[in-house]
Design a protein around this motif. Sequence first.
Motif, mmCIF file in Angstrom:
data_model
loop_
_atom_site.group_PDB
_atom_site.id
_atom_site.type_symbol
_atom_site.label_atom_id
_atom_site.label_comp_id
_atom_site.label_asym_id
_atom_site.label_seq_id
_atom_site.Cartn_x
_atom_site.Cartn_y
_atom_site.Cartn_z
ATOM 1 N N LEU A 73 3.271 -11.927 -3.587
ATOM 2 C CA LEU A 73 3.862 -10.862 -4.380
ATOM 3 C C LEU A 73 2.973 -10.417 -5.521
ATOM 4 C CD1 LEU A 73 7.509 -12.189 -4.645
ATOM 5 C CD2 LEU A 73 6.760 -10.193 -3.390
ATOM 6 N N MET A 74 2.286 -11.349 -6.124
ATOM 7 C CA MET A 74 1.515 -11.029 -7.306
ATOM 8 C C MET A 74 0.152 -10.444 -6.996
ATOM 9 S SD MET A 74 2.510 -14.118 -9.830
ATOM 10 C CE MET A 74 1.701 -13.356 -11.217
ATOM 11 N N SER A 75 -0.325 -10.577 -5.766
ATOM 12 C CA SER A 75 -1.664 -10.085 -5.464
ATOM 13 C C SER A 75 -1.694 -8.574 -5.519
ATOM 14 C CB SER A 75 -2.121 -10.594 -4.107
ATOM 15 O OG SER A 75 -1.311 -10.075 -3.083
ATOM 16 N N GLU A 76 -2.422 -8.060 -6.445
ATOM 17 C CA GLU A 76 -2.689 -6.635 -6.619
ATOM 18 C C GLU A 76 -1.444 -5.782 -6.691
ATOM 19 O OE1 GLU A 76 -5.945 -4.967 -4.577
ATOM 20 O OE2 GLU A 76 -6.711 -6.929 -3.979
ATOM 21 N N THR A 77 -0.353 -6.299 -7.262
ATOM 22 C CA THR A 77 0.838 -5.448 -7.430
ATOM 23 C C THR A 77 0.849 -4.876 -8.819
ATOM 24 O OG1 THR A 77 2.172 -7.358 -8.077
ATOM 25 C CG2 THR A 77 2.246 -6.669 -5.763
ATOM 26 N N SER A 114 8.828 -9.706 -13.659
ATOM 27 C CA SER A 114 8.663 -11.031 -13.063
ATOM 28 C C SER A 114 9.221 -11.071 -11.643
ATOM 29 C CB SER A 114 9.359 -12.082 -13.928
ATOM 30 O OG SER A 114 10.735 -11.783 -14.015
ATOM 31 N N ILE A 115 8.789 -12.076 -10.916
ATOM 32 C CA ILE A 115 9.268 -12.299 -9.560
ATOM 33 C C ILE A 115 10.602 -13.020 -9.653
ATOM 34 C CG2 ILE A 115 8.792 -13.494 -7.405
ATOM 35 C CD1 ILE A 115 5.786 -13.255 -8.219
ATOM 36 N N PRO A 116 11.632 -12.525 -8.973
ATOM 37 C CA PRO A 116 12.922 -13.231 -9.001
ATOM 38 C C PRO A 116 12.737 -14.688 -8.571
ATOM 39 C CG PRO A 116 13.159 -11.085 -7.972
ATOM 40 C CD PRO A 116 11.686 -11.313 -8.179
ATOM 41 N N GLN A 117 13.292 -15.598 -9.347
ATOM 42 C CA GLN A 117 13.059 -17.022 -9.139
ATOM 43 C C GLN A 117 14.132 -17.712 -8.313
ATOM 44 O OE1 GLN A 117 10.176 -18.693 -10.257
ATOM 45 N NE2 GLN A 117 9.606 -16.552 -10.464
ATOM 46 N N GLU A 118 15.122 -16.994 -7.838
ATOM 47 C CA GLU A 118 16.177 -17.614 -7.050
ATOM 48 C C GLU A 118 15.750 -17.766 -5.596
ATOM 49 O OE1 GLU A 118 17.181 -14.371 -8.463
ATOM 50 O OE2 GLU A 118 17.445 -15.352 -10.365
ATOM 51 N N ASN A 119 16.237 -18.788 -4.973
ATOM 52 C CA ASN A 119 16.200 -18.998 -3.519
ATOM 53 C C ASN A 119 14.868 -18.711 -2.847
ATOM 54 O OD1 ASN A 119 18.907 -19.593 -3.856
ATOM 55 N ND2 ASN A 119 19.545 -17.541 -3.360
ATOM 56 N N SER A 159 0.807 -1.221 0.000
ATOM 57 C CA SER A 159 0.000 0.000 0.000
ATOM 58 C C SER A 159 0.836 1.266 0.000
ATOM 59 C CB SER A 159 -0.975 -0.009 1.176
ATOM 60 O OG SER A 159 -1.847 -1.114 1.074
ATOM 61 N N ASN A 160 1.765 1.313 -0.953
ATOM 62 C CA ASN A 160 2.537 2.508 -1.253
ATOM 63 C C ASN A 160 2.360 2.774 -2.745
ATOM 64 O OD1 ASN A 160 4.196 3.521 1.143
ATOM 65 N ND2 ASN A 160 4.498 1.317 1.263
ATOM 66 N N MET A 161 3.253 3.507 -3.332
ATOM 67 C CA MET A 161 3.226 3.750 -4.768
ATOM 68 C C MET A 161 4.556 3.348 -5.391
ATOM 69 S SD MET A 161 1.055 7.300 -4.875
ATOM 70 C CE MET A 161 1.964 8.091 -3.557
ATOM 71 N N LEU A 162 5.121 2.257 -4.897
ATOM 72 C CA LEU A 162 6.411 1.784 -5.403
ATOM 73 C C LEU A 162 6.251 1.283 -6.821
ATOM 74 C CD1 LEU A 162 7.500 -0.154 -2.202
ATOM 75 C CD2 LEU A 162 8.258 2.102 -2.948
ATOM 76 N N ASP A 163 7.289 1.482 -7.634
ATOM 77 C CA ASP A 163 7.234 1.030 -9.017
ATOM 78 C C ASP A 163 8.532 0.341 -9.404
ATOM 79 O OD1 ASP A 163 9.093 3.082 -9.475
ATOM 80 O OD2 ASP A 163 7.587 4.462 -10.220
ATOM 81 N N GLY A 164 8.601 -0.108 -10.621
ATOM 82 C CA GLY A 164 9.781 -0.814 -11.100
ATOM 83 C C GLY A 164 9.672 -2.297 -10.808
ATOM 84 N N GLU A 165 10.802 -2.972 -10.913
ATOM 85 C CA GLU A 165 10.837 -4.410 -10.701
ATOM 86 C C GLU A 165 11.243 -4.745 -9.275
ATOM 87 O OE1 GLU A 165 13.245 -6.292 -13.654
ATOM 88 O OE2 GLU A 165 11.932 -5.673 -15.280
ATOM 89 N N ILE A 166 10.910 -5.950 -8.859
ATOM 90 C CA ILE A 166 11.339 -6.449 -7.556
ATOM 91 C C ILE A 166 12.828 -6.768 -7.671
ATOM 92 C CG2 ILE A 166 11.058 -8.271 -5.839
ATOM 93 C CD1 ILE A 166 8.171 -8.607 -7.025
ATOM 94 N N PRO A 167 13.672 -6.139 -6.866
ATOM 95 C CA PRO A 167 15.120 -6.358 -7.017
ATOM 96 C C PRO A 167 15.531 -7.794 -6.678
ATOM 97 C CG PRO A 167 14.668 -4.940 -5.140
ATOM 98 C CD PRO A 167 13.362 -5.193 -5.813
ATOM 99 N N THR A 168 16.428 -8.332 -7.471
ATOM 100 C CA THR A 168 16.908 -9.693 -7.229
ATOM 101 C C THR A 168 17.659 -9.807 -5.907
ATOM 102 O OG1 THR A 168 18.919 -9.269 -8.502
ATOM 103 C CG2 THR A 168 17.065 -10.268 -9.676
ATOM 104 N N GLU A 169 18.122 -8.695 -5.370
ATOM 105 C CA GLU A 169 18.829 -8.706 -4.084
ATOM 106 C C GLU A 169 17.939 -9.218 -2.949
ATOM 107 O OE1 GLU A 169 21.097 -5.978 -6.689
ATOM 108 O OE2 GLU A 169 18.977 -6.312 -6.310
ATOM 109 N N LEU A 170 16.618 -9.139 -3.105
ATOM 110 C CA LEU A 170 15.731 -9.647 -2.064
ATOM 111 C C LEU A 170 15.826 -11.163 -1.922
ATOM 112 C CD1 LEU A 170 12.460 -7.512 -2.334
ATOM 113 C CD2 LEU A 170 14.503 -7.119 -0.945
ATOM 114 N N THR A 171 16.397 -11.827 -2.901
ATOM 115 C CA THR A 171 16.568 -13.282 -2.780
ATOM 116 C C THR A 171 17.639 -13.645 -1.758
ATOM 117 O OG1 THR A 171 18.141 -13.383 -4.626
ATOM 118 C CG2 THR A 171 15.802 -13.687 -5.151
ATOM 119 N N ASN A 172 18.381 -12.649 -1.246
ATOM 120 C CA ASN A 172 19.366 -12.882 -0.186
ATOM 121 C C ASN A 172 18.713 -13.053 1.185
ATOM 122 O OD1 ASN A 172 21.391 -12.492 -2.081
ATOM 123 N ND2 ASN A 172 21.598 -10.317 -1.601
ATOM 124 N N LEU A 173 17.411 -12.789 1.276
ATOM 125 C CA LEU A 173 16.713 -12.806 2.561
ATOM 126 C C LEU A 173 16.257 -14.225 2.881
ATOM 127 C CD1 LEU A 173 14.631 -9.535 2.054
ATOM 128 C CD2 LEU A 173 16.944 -9.804 2.976
#
Length: 118
Positions: free
Chosen positions: A114-118, A100-105, A70-84
């Motif tokens: 992630l896909m719900s209403e984004t 697309s959603i990063p597919q690693e890890n 519930s913000n106004m973020l845009d762009g792609e989901i960074p692959t760096e989040l797969t480090n979490l």
Amino acid sequence: MKGLRTNFEKIPNVLVSIDLSSNRFEGEIPDEFGEHGALIGLNLSHNNFIGPIPRSLGNLTNLESLDLSSNMLDGEIPTELTNLNFLASLNLSNNHLEGSIPQENSLIPFQTILMSET
């Protein structure tokens, strides 16, 4: 105070949870959030943040819960989040994310959230 950046030197860097949800914060999410490696929870939902998700959030390797919904973020989901690797709860809904959603890890189990209403 709008547009003024203030460093709070006495805030300990051992915070384990930050909840700044439901405020009227604007602008981009500061990269400095990625410097708090001890965080296990970060909630910045229901604000007016714009721009991309900071890649620096991938440095929060102890994070178990991340809510940027519930913000106004845009762009792609960074692959760096797969480090979490400890991430158990992720909510990026109600933004303007694309790609697309990063597919690693670790992000694979979160595909439906992630896909719900984004």
